[in-house]
Motif scaffolding. Structure first.
Motif, PDB file in Angstrom:
ATOM      1  N   MET A   1       0.839  -1.197   0.000  1.00 11.52           N
ATOM      2  CA  MET A   1       0.000   0.000   0.000  1.00 11.52           C
ATOM      3  C   MET A   1       0.873   1.246   0.000  1.00 11.52           C
ATOM      4  O   MET A   1       1.830   1.361   0.774  1.00 11.52           O
ATOM      5  CB  MET A   1      -0.904   0.008   1.237  1.00 11.52           C
ATOM      6  N   ASN A   2       0.579   2.175  -0.920  1.00 10.53           N
ATOM      7  CA  ASN A   2       1.374   3.389  -1.032  1.00 10.53           C
ATOM      8  C   ASN A   2       1.247   4.264   0.213  1.00 10.53           C
ATOM      9  O   ASN A   2       0.164   4.437   0.764  1.00 10.53           O
ATOM     10  CB  ASN A   2       0.936   4.217  -2.244  1.00 10.53           C
ATOM     11  N   LYS A   3       2.387   4.805   0.627  1.00 11.96           N
ATOM     12  CA  LYS A   3       2.386   5.788   1.705  1.00 11.96           C
ATOM     13  C   LYS A   3       2.615   7.203   1.160  1.00 11.96           C
ATOM     14  O   LYS A   3       2.278   8.191   1.813  1.00 11.96           O
ATOM     15  CB  LYS A   3       3.491   5.454   2.719  1.00 11.96           C
ATOM     16  N   ARG A   4       3.205   7.254  -0.033  1.00 12.16           N
ATOM     17  CA  ARG A   4       3.518   8.559  -0.612  1.00 12.16           C
ATOM     18  C   ARG A   4       3.452   8.486  -2.132  1.00 12.16           C
ATOM     19  O   ARG A   4       4.003   7.569  -2.738  1.00 12.16           O
ATOM     20  CB  ARG A   4       4.904   9.029  -0.174  1.00 12.16           C
ATOM     21  N   VAL A   5       2.781   9.444  -2.730  1.00 14.01           N
ATOM     22  CA  VAL A   5       2.700   9.570  -4.191  1.00 14.01           C
ATOM     23  C   VAL A   5       2.870  11.048  -4.543  1.00 14.01           C
ATOM     24  O   VAL A   5       2.302  11.918  -3.882  1.00 14.01           O
ATOM     25  CB  VAL A   5       1.339   9.060  -4.732  1.00 14.01           C
ATOM     26  N   GLU A   6       3.668  11.315  -5.566  1.00 16.75           N
ATOM     27  CA  GLU A   6       3.790  12.686  -6.080  1.00 16.75           C
ATOM     28  C   GLU A   6       3.881  12.634  -7.599  1.00 16.75           C
ATOM     29  O   GLU A   6       4.850  12.106  -8.146  1.00 16.75           O
ATOM     30  CB  GLU A   6       5.003  13.398  -5.487  1.00 16.75           C
ATOM     31  N   LEU A   7       2.865  13.150  -8.276  1.00 18.15           N
ATOM     32  CA  LEU A   7       2.821  13.150  -9.737  1.00 18.15           C
ATOM     33  C   LEU A   7       3.581  14.353 -10.286  1.00 18.15           C
ATOM     34  O   LEU A   7       3.596  15.426  -9.664  1.00 18.15           O
ATOM     35  CB  LEU A   7       1.366  13.173 -10.218  1.00 18.15           C
ATOM     36  N   PRO A   8       4.203  14.214 -11.452  1.00 19.37           N
ATOM     37  CA  PRO A   8       5.046  15.294 -11.993  1.00 19.37           C
ATOM     38  C   PRO A   8       4.239  16.466 -12.549  1.00 19.37           C
ATOM     39  O   PRO A   8       3.116  16.301 -13.035  1.00 19.37           O
ATOM     40  CB  PRO A   8       5.813  14.593 -13.118  1.00 19.37           C
TER      41      PRO A   8
ATOM     42  N   LEU B   1      -5.093  22.328  -7.436  1.00 21.45           N
ATOM     43  CA  LEU B   1      -4.810  20.998  -7.967  1.00 21.45           C
ATOM     44  C   LEU B   1      -4.002  20.207  -6.947  1.00 21.45           C
ATOM     45  O   LEU B   1      -2.987  20.686  -6.442  1.00 21.45           O
ATOM     46  CB  LEU B   1      -4.020  21.111  -9.274  1.00 21.45           C
ATOM     47  N   ILE B   2      -4.454  19.001  -6.647  1.00 27.65           N
ATOM     48  CA  ILE B   2      -3.692  18.091  -5.781  1.00 27.65           C
ATOM     49  C   ILE B   2      -2.884  17.155  -6.680  1.00 27.65           C
ATOM     50  O   ILE B   2      -3.433  16.484  -7.561  1.00 27.65           O
ATOM     51  CB  ILE B   2      -4.622  17.267  -4.878  1.00 27.65           C
ATOM     52  N   CYS B   3      -1.570  17.130  -6.457  1.00 30.83           N
ATOM     53  CA  CYS B   3      -0.717  16.282  -7.304  1.00 30.83           C
ATOM     54  C   CYS B   3       0.051  15.245  -6.482  1.00 30.83           C
ATOM     55  O   CYS B   3       0.897  14.528  -7.025  1.00 30.83           O
ATOM     56  CB  CYS B   3       0.251  17.136  -8.120  1.00 30.83           C
ATOM     57  N   GLY B   4      -0.239  15.170  -5.176  1.00 32.07           N
ATOM     58  CA  GLY B   4       0.445  14.157  -4.381  1.00 32.07           C
ATOM     59  C   GLY B   4      -0.084  14.088  -2.960  1.00 32.07           C
ATOM     60  O   GLY B   4      -0.855  14.947  -2.526  1.00 32.07           O
ATOM     61  N   TYR B   5       0.316  13.045  -2.256  1.00 29.52           N
ATOM     62  CA  TYR B   5      -0.019  12.917  -0.843  1.00 29.52           C
ATOM     63  C   TYR B   5       1.111  12.207  -0.120  1.00 29.52           C
ATOM     64  O   TYR B   5       1.935  11.510  -0.726  1.00 29.52           O
ATOM     65  CB  TYR B   5      -1.335  12.153  -0.640  1.00 29.52           C
ATOM     66  N   ASP B   6       1.159  12.416   1.179  1.00 25.34           N
ATOM     67  CA  ASP B   6       2.117  11.711   2.024  1.00 25.34           C
ATOM     68  C   ASP B   6       1.402  11.328   3.313  1.00 25.34           C
ATOM     69  O   ASP B   6       1.052  12.198   4.126  1.00 25.34           O
ATOM     70  CB  ASP B   6       3.319  12.610   2.341  1.00 25.34           C
ATOM     71  N   GLN B   7       1.137  10.037   3.488  1.00 29.46           N
ATOM     72  CA  GLN B   7       0.428   9.562   4.670  1.00 29.46           C
ATOM     73  C   GLN B   7       1.306   9.520   5.915  1.00 29.46           C
ATOM     74  O   GLN B   7       0.797   9.348   7.027  1.00 29.46           O
ATOM     75  CB  GLN B   7      -0.176   8.178   4.406  1.00 29.46           C
ATOM     76  N   ASN B   8       2.608   9.680   5.734  1.00 28.96           N
ATOM     77  CA  ASN B   8       3.496   9.706   6.891  1.00 28.96           C
ATOM     78  C   ASN B   8       3.233  10.931   7.763  1.00 28.96           C
ATOM     79  O   ASN B   8       3.304  10.855   8.987  1.00 28.96           O
ATOM     80  CB  ASN B   8       4.957   9.696   6.437  1.00 28.96           C
ATOM     81  N   ASP B   9       2.949  12.067   7.107  1.00 31.80           N
ATOM     82  CA  ASP B   9       2.645  13.275   7.876  1.00 31.80           C
ATOM     83  C   ASP B   9       1.278  13.858   7.526  1.00 31.80           C
ATOM     84  O   ASP B   9       0.977  15.001   7.876  1.00 31.80           O
ATOM     85  CB  ASP B   9       3.732  14.338   7.681  1.00 31.80           C
ATOM     86  N   LYS B  10       0.455  13.053   6.821  1.00 32.76           N
ATOM     87  CA  LYS B  10      -0.922  13.442   6.479  1.00 32.76           C
ATOM     88  C   LYS B  10      -0.960  14.796   5.753  1.00 32.76           C
ATOM     89  O   LYS B  10      -1.561  15.767   6.205  1.00 32.76           O
ATOM     90  CB  LYS B  10      -1.789  13.506   7.735  1.00 32.76           C
ATOM     91  N   THR B  11      -0.274  14.847   4.602  1.00 35.41           N
ATOM     92  CA  THR B  11      -0.237  16.080   3.808  1.00 35.41           C
ATOM     93  C   THR B  11      -0.634  15.807   2.370  1.00 35.41           C
ATOM     94  O   THR B  11      -0.588  14.671   1.886  1.00 35.41           O
ATOM     95  CB  THR B  11       1.170  16.708   3.829  1.00 35.41           C
TER      96      THR B  11
ATOM     97  N   PHE C   1       3.381  23.173  -3.457  1.00 38.27           N
ATOM     98  CA  PHE C   1       3.758  23.153  -2.048  1.00 38.27           C
ATOM     99  C   PHE C   1       2.866  22.162  -1.297  1.00 38.27           C
ATOM    100  O   PHE C   1       1.841  21.707  -1.812  1.00 38.27           O
ATOM    101  CB  PHE C   1       3.687  24.554  -1.412  1.00 38.27           C
ATOM    102  N   TRP C   2       3.269  21.827  -0.076  1.00 42.40           N
ATOM    103  CA  TRP C   2       2.565  20.821   0.713  1.00 42.40           C
ATOM    104  C   TRP C   2       1.677  21.486   1.757  1.00 42.40           C
ATOM    105  O   TRP C   2       2.064  22.477   2.376  1.00 42.40           O
ATOM    106  CB  TRP C   2       3.567  19.886   1.397  1.00 42.40           C
ATOM    107  N   ILE C   3       0.482  20.931   1.943  1.00 45.06           N
ATOM    108  CA  ILE C   3      -0.468  21.439   2.931  1.00 45.06           C
ATOM    109  C   ILE C   3      -0.939  20.290   3.812  1.00 45.06           C
ATOM    110  O   ILE C   3      -0.832  19.116   3.443  1.00 45.06           O
ATOM    111  CB  ILE C   3      -1.695  22.112   2.271  1.00 45.06           C
TER     112      ILE C   3
END
Length: 339
Positions: free
Chosen positions: A1-8, A126-136, A151-153
């Motif tokens: 299961m992915n924990k982090r995805v960031e699309l270009p 536009l959302i282009c990624g997520y990181d479940q490690n820090d919920k961003t 930028f990350w939110i």
């Protein structure tokens, strides 16, 4: 299961507004779609409402919004019935290679976004990624310094912005976006038709006393009128639309790319593009002068901008008219009826 995805993301053609930047920033997997914009998307437009009390001319480029791009796979969804499932849905979109455009989320709660803690504003991005490690979430939007960037939110902030709008009876929406695989070729014939349409525009066709939208090169004259109304105070300094001359500059940048492509395809040399490059530089000067006025009021600069703008319009008309003549000579009648 992915924990982090960031699309270009790549640098977009137009980015004065979020709905423009989203269009071409996501094209890394199929940059031939850029040719669709060079073929089709070039006509300036504004609204006459600012002549009678409205405070912005609503300048834009026709069909530059991502909803008009026929080469994007779009999957719409309202958040009204999603309850607590919206974040897993966003992650699933991203896991499958879909960018996520969102709308009607209150900037006020989203740290880093343009209106954070300043005013309640139902905004998009536009959302282009997520990181479940820090919920961003990684988003592409104007930040609190009005710089359009990635930028990350916090996902918590994003949810707070949605929840506020829900309480106001306005439900946020998301749309998954994935680039299609169609190969798009640049077409001088189609570009020619659209350049001619852009030039077929004057105050006789779009008089001051008319109503509704104005199209084509005459938009520059309406922008000059907008500057007059800022100068005489009819439109208050505090209500000036600071985005308008960024869009004019971007219009010239993309037009230059289009001209260079036409010259290359039709072996026309580079005489016109070299001269047009000076107009891009002048449009940038206009943009910066206007931005400096927005940062620190200096009414004396407005007539200077107006003079430069009208001269730019005249020079652009001469160069594009010459380009049309050269293109028609090279293409003959072959372009007639092309769509």
């Amino acid at each position: 299961m992915n924990k982090r995805v960031e699309l270009p993301l790549i640098e977009p053609l137009y980015s004065s507004y979020h709905n423009q930047g989203t269009c071409t920033a996501i094209l890394s997997s199929n940059q031939s779609i850029r040719n669709w914009y060079l073929n089709q998307i070039m006509n300036l437009t504004c609204n006459r409402k600012f002549l009678n009390g409205f405070t912005t001319p609503e300048i834009n480029i026709v069909h530059s919004d991502w909803i008009f791009n026929p080469y994007l796979d779009r999957r719409w969804m309202s958040t009204e019935f999603a309850k607590g499932h919206i974040n897993p849905i966003i992650r699933e979109f991203l896991n499958r290679g879909f960018y996520v455009a969102f709308g009607s989320v209150d900037d006020y709660y989203i740290k880093g976004k343009s209106w954070y803690k300043k005013r309640h504003f139902a905004h998009d991005g536009l959302i282009c990624g997520y990181d479940q490690n820090d919920k961003t979430y990684c988003i592409y939007a104007y930040d609190s310094d009005w710089v359009y960037r990635k930028f990350w939110i916090s996902q918590k902030d994003f949810n707070a912005g949605r929840t506020y709008m829900h309480k106001k009876g306005k439900y946020s929406n998301i749309c998954g976006l994935k680039v299609k695989g169609d190969k798009i070729e640049f077409s001088p014939s189609i570009a020619l038709q659209n350049i001619k349409e852009y030039l077929d525009s004057n105050l006789e066709k779009y008089p001051w006393e008319g109503e509704g939208d104005v199209y084509g090169i005459v938009v520059h004259e309406y922008m000059a009128k907008y500057l007059e109304k800022l100068y005489d105070g009819t439109i208050p300094y505090e209500r000036m639309d600071w985005r308008v001359f960024r869009l004019v500059w971007e219009h010239k940048k993309v037009m230059l790319e289009r001209i260079e492509k036409i010259e290359q395809e039709l072996n026309l040399g580079d005489e016109i593009s070299k001269k047009y490059k000076l107009l891009v530089s002048e449009a940038d000067t206009i943009r910066m002068l206007y931005a400096s006025h927005h940062i620190k009021r200096r009414d004396s600069v407005l007539p200077i901008i107006k003079k430069k703008l009208l001269k730019l319009m005249d020079e652009e008309k001469k160069l594009l008219t010459l380009l049309v003549e050269k293109m028609e000579k090279e293409l003959g009648n072959d372009f007639m009826g092309t769509s």
